[in-house]
Design a protein around this motif. Sequence first.
Motif, mmCIF file in Angstrom:
data_model
loop_
_atom_site.group_PDB
_atom_site.id
_atom_site.type_symbol
_atom_site.label_atom_id
_atom_site.label_comp_id
_atom_site.label_asym_id
_atom_site.label_seq_id
_atom_site.Cartn_x
_atom_site.Cartn_y
_atom_site.Cartn_z
ATOM 1 N N UNK A 44 0.831 -1.205 0.000
ATOM 2 C CA UNK A 44 0.000 0.000 0.000
ATOM 3 C C UNK A 44 0.867 1.256 0.000
ATOM 4 N N UNK A 45 1.970 1.216 0.737
ATOM 5 C CA UNK A 45 2.851 2.387 0.795
ATOM 6 C C UNK A 45 3.487 2.650 -0.567
ATOM 7 N N UNK A 73 -5.178 -1.749 1.470
ATOM 8 C CA UNK A 73 -5.623 -1.006 2.643
ATOM 9 C C UNK A 73 -6.758 -1.720 3.363
ATOM 10 N N UNK A 74 -7.725 -2.227 2.595
ATOM 11 C CA UNK A 74 -8.819 -2.986 3.192
ATOM 12 C C UNK A 74 -8.293 -4.241 3.871
ATOM 13 N N UNK A 123 -7.959 6.615 5.585
ATOM 14 C CA UNK A 123 -8.079 6.267 4.170
ATOM 15 C C UNK A 123 -9.539 6.090 3.767
ATOM 16 N N UNK A 124 -10.318 5.434 4.643
ATOM 17 C CA UNK A 124 -11.751 5.278 4.370
ATOM 18 C C UNK A 124 -12.453 6.631 4.345
ATOM 19 N N UNK A 125 -12.097 7.489 5.297
ATOM 20 C CA UNK A 125 -12.699 8.820 5.332
ATOM 21 C C UNK A 125 -12.393 9.605 4.078
ATOM 22 N N UNK A 126 -11.167 9.452 3.587
ATOM 23 C CA UNK A 126 -10.750 10.157 2.375
ATOM 24 C C UNK A 126 -11.450 9.595 1.147
ATOM 25 N N UNK A 127 -11.518 8.269 1.053
ATOM 26 C CA UNK A 127 -12.103 7.625 -0.130
ATOM 27 C C UNK A 127 -13.619 7.825 -0.200
ATOM 28 N N UNK A 131 -3.750 13.333 7.727
ATOM 29 C CA UNK A 131 -3.662 12.297 8.747
ATOM 30 C C UNK A 131 -3.189 10.984 8.127
ATOM 31 N N UNK A 132 -3.698 10.672 6.949
ATOM 32 C CA UNK A 132 -3.340 9.443 6.247
ATOM 33 C C UNK A 132 -1.842 9.421 5.932
#
Length: 205
Positions: A26-27, A43-44, A116-120, A132-133
């Motif tokens: 992921x990185x 990420x999931x 990441x979920x908040x961003x997506x 934050x991510x």
Amino acid sequence: MLQRILVWDVPTRVFHWTLALSFAGAYLTSEGERYRDIHLALGYLMLGMIAFRLVWGFVGTAYARFGAFLFKPAAVVGYVRSLLSPSPQHYVGHNPAGGVAIFLLLTLGLLIGLSGLGLYWEFGDEDLFEELHEITANLMLGVVVVHIAGVLISSVLHRENLVRAMFTGYKQAANAVSITRSYVWLGMVMALLSAVFLIVYLSGS
């Protein structure tokens, strides 16, 4: 007298290496849109592994439980200091410094996944989630580097191959109790579900 004992159950080992690989992948795929689907899938997967580990930390085998490596600050400092002495402290499971690393990795990994979920899914302030991510991902990378260095140093000082132990589950120890169940079936289910999830997710992207 040293004896070969089983310390790490199969689910713990599957979690460890799956988390390591999913974070690294992921990185490396975090920049640009070309590998976005791979980044999201990993990420999931990382979030799923962390969710499992949070549960396993309470119901898993002896050395995998949080209580086995939740040390007081004084114990952590004492262990680090002992590494400079002729006879460094030795632990069958996670040592105090390793315990700190595990809790940091779980916390940072959770923050990475949730931001990441908040961003997506655009839950709120996009700039906040993005910052934050990125910050937590870089912090986690730093913890990983320190963790790896610690593993190598401990392996040399204690004359035991900690990396191999996380593959085989076995360590050499004196006056220590071996776990009685390795939960092979659960580890196999975890590995299979991870592979199926990645295949299905990426094939449908």
